[in-house]
Design a protein around this motif. Structure first.
Motif, PDB file in Angstrom:
ATOM      1  N   VAL A   1      38.509  35.830  41.060  1.00  0.00           N
ATOM      2  CA  VAL A   1      39.579  36.686  40.542  1.00  0.00           C
ATOM      3  C   VAL A   1      40.419  35.824  39.603  1.00  0.00           C
ATOM      4  O   VAL A   1      40.985  34.826  40.024  1.00  0.00           O
ATOM      5  CB  VAL A   1      40.481  37.208  41.677  1.00  0.00           C
ATOM      6  CG1 VAL A   1      41.622  38.039  41.109  1.00  0.00           C
ATOM      7  CG2 VAL A   1      39.665  38.018  42.661  1.00  0.00           C
TER       8      VAL A   1
ATOM      9  N   SER B   1      45.304  39.340  40.897  1.00  0.00           N
ATOM     10  CA  SER B   1      45.272  38.361  39.812  1.00  0.00           C
ATOM     11  C   SER B   1      46.663  37.789  39.538  1.00  0.00           C
ATOM     12  O   SER B   1      46.801  36.792  38.848  1.00  0.00           O
ATOM     13  CB  SER B   1      44.683  38.979  38.548  1.00  0.00           C
ATOM     14  OG  SER B   1      45.589  39.867  37.967  1.00  0.00           O
TER      15      SER B   1
ATOM     16  N   ARG C   1      46.182  35.305  36.649  1.00  0.00           N
ATOM     17  CA  ARG C   1      46.964  35.705  35.481  1.00  0.00           C
ATOM     18  C   ARG C   1      48.232  34.901  35.343  1.00  0.00           C
ATOM     19  O   ARG C   1      48.860  34.896  34.299  1.00  0.00           O
ATOM     20  CB  ARG C   1      47.371  37.171  35.593  1.00  0.00           C
ATOM     21  CG  ARG C   1      46.218  38.094  35.453  1.00  0.00           C
ATOM     22  CD  ARG C   1      46.699  39.339  34.736  1.00  0.00           C
ATOM     23  NE  ARG C   1      45.847  40.456  35.087  1.00  0.00           N
ATOM     24  CZ  ARG C   1      45.848  41.601  34.461  1.00  0.00           C
ATOM     25  NH1 ARG C   1      46.674  41.788  33.454  1.00  0.00           N
ATOM     26  NH2 ARG C   1      45.053  42.571  34.837  1.00  0.00           N
TER      27      ARG C   1
END
Lengths: 348, 348
Positions: B69, A136, B72
DNA sequence: GTCCGGATTGGCAGCGCTGCCAAATCGGGC
DNA sequence: GCCCGATTTGGCAGCGCTGCCAATCCGGAC
């Protein structure tokens, strides 16, 4: 719990008056301060594209004046690659993995990359979870340990499209880049070495092989090596705990209690072997006269024992560094066998 | 850019055929697939805000179908906090720091944070550089080792406004959060313990004290402790290299050559002490009859030596975990003294 | 003085996500 | 059947930076 206090630093020259609470300084602020465009600042800071010497100086002065720290989060989002490499290791307790990290972080720093780490505790489900977390962050690459992963992990790794390096094992098919050595061959070499020195009643002291797949491969190689000369282990002791000096010491004690006429002990690694050595010292067991000891990993401590430990040195630091470099430079998928070195020592 | 299509994942169990080359899947894709708005997907994925059970199921199904996914990097940029903690340690060679890392990563994982690490090699200039690199990831907090930093590092830390935890030392003023124990007091306690056991000609074997500030503080405390009972070191040996088993072994050998009538040796840590113990074993020096040995850190290996090592156990893992938790939960600036424990062992 | 190619520079549209706000929907109570 | 507040949902403007492209500038050559 008393107040540490920042006023300690507000002190005179260095620190700018504040730092906290203020709106963070952005590239636009620097551009304004230096009276140039944002793209120019960006180019100067990355030394990418062309700009005059005058401009560089102006920008650098502005950066210094404002104390600007680039925001790589934004930079990564805007560009493509992230200059982050994820590293997944099973444990930090066994020095082997810090060694791997050491090689990797040193090489990454040279290339201007940073490493994000995650620890699995030898648990494949945790591995799947941490691989997800690491992905991520959209890393440029991922370093994982070993070749065995559960289907979910493999799926994520493949689907993500990021480069993957699998480390410390080459006995099996890899996903992309593989850097390591043959654990199976190391186990086999150990067995043949012991047999070659005339030992016949060779025992095995190991730790949890269901979780540590590489130790399991060494064990398999060890049995093969013995079989090649018509031998089989004279006894085995597997402790349920992770490998440790303590496990080695107690493991050897237990094995000797069951198989008193052992003439050599093969340990799943040097920590365990050191524990075994301590057991021998404590109980007046002559090494290697009465009992030979053989380890794995080639830790420094083994070299410095009163009698240097017979073991196999593995290039862990090099593996980390090699993998890091391959990931940064982005070559083709390969398998790099770094080999290992048998150290005769004086305990076998 | 061929359209791989999402059916790649619909595909039964294992690995989809591709994964590379395809346009990465974004939250917008998930929203489309689930026939809801982007904000709804975001809310569901973060379990934040309100949404119906039906919607949650739809979104989760879409996520699974697409193998999405979250990114981030984008999330961090859009929101404020980054759920990244930077960890700066001086070395990965000494097991102390992997222990610290272990505590920290375990606690961070619980809180849903990831750690980015950097290694300084005990060099303050490198520390300044890596702190800069870490700050560029806009971490939620930073863990650094020790209280001594050069002015540039302090300036950056303060100006960044991020929370900082300084670890493994409490002898001096901290910037924000401080978690550790007193190295000075540990040195002093060691000296008093040895003196209390009747040793009088006590030597010191240490490593590079200009770089390792905490070892220097222990040394200072050690001298103070001796002074309190009217003693001074009977001899000292400082090896230029970093601490290691080898340095301890050769250091003791060198010191005994110069000061043959030593009755006790205080080492800057357990690795060094283990090396000293090996020297004694190899040369028939009775421990502690002829020479007592005292270490620092309380490593497992010391406990398992034929004679357990006299040492001081330090809560390194706990320090990492405590610091990580304090950073994540964001309390006030504090100093946490975790203390240490003197282990009498059998070598002194 | 004018023109040209290369060196510099600035503007601005995203990167993928979150936070804010407004819109839509739901579920009683009257 | 209608109104109101609470719940659920969607739209969209950024977050700070980079990459692309167009604009500008410079120094000779003509």
């Amino acid at each position: 719990m008393d107040e540490g206090g920042n006023e300690a630093f507000a002190a005179d020259d260095e620190v700018p008056r504040d730092g906290t609470g203020r709106r963070p300084i952005t590239l636009a602020d620097v551009a304004r301060e230096a009276r140039v465009g944002e793209s120019t600042v960006s180019r100067v800071l990355r030394s990418h594209g062309s700009f005059s010497e005058t401009t560089r100086a102006r920008v650098e002065a502005a950066v210094a004046r404002l104390g600007y720290v680039p925001n790589r989060i934004a930079g990564t989002l805007a560009s493509t690659g992230s200059r982050l490499i994820g590293i997944v290791i099973p444990s930090l307790t066994n020095i082997v993995f810090p060694d791997l990290l050491r090689g990797a972080t040193a090489a990454l720093e040279q290339e201007g990359f940073q490493s994000v780490i995650a620890v699995t505790d030898y648990d494949q489900d945790r591995e799947e979870a941490v691989v997800g977390s690491l992905l991520s962050w959209r890393p440029a690459g991922l370093i994982v340990t070993g070749l065995e992963h559960n289907p979910g992990t493999r799926r994520r790794l493949v689907a993500s499209g990021v480069r993957v390096a699998e480390l410390l094992d080459i006995d099996g098919p890899g996903l992309d880049i593989v850097v390591g050595y043959s654990n199976r061959a190391a186990g086999e070499a150990s067995a043949r070495h012991l047999a070659g020195r005339g030992y016949r009643r060779i025992g095995y002291i190991g730790h949890d092989l269901t979780r540590d797949k590489r130790a399991a491969k060494r064990y398999a190689g060890f049995r093969e090596g013995l079989a090649q000369v018509g031998l089989a282990p004279a006894g085995e002791e597997r402790v349920a705990s992770p490998s440790s000096v303590e496990a080695g010491r107690h493991g050897l004690e237990a094995l000797l209690a069951r198989v008193p006429d052992l003439d050599a002990a093969y340990f799943s690694n040097d920590d365990m072997a050191l524990g075994g050595y301590f057991h021998c010292l404590a109980h007046g067991i002559t090494v290697p006269g009465r009992l030979a000891l053989f380890g794995y990993n080639g830790l420094d401590v083994g070299r410095l024992m009163p009698q240097p430990l017979a073991t196999i040195r593995t290039p862990r630091v090099e593996a980390g560094a090699t993998a890091a470099r391959l990931l940064c430079t982005g070559g083709p998928a390969t398998v790099v066998d770094l080999g290992f070195e048998l150290i005769e020592g004086a305990t076998a």
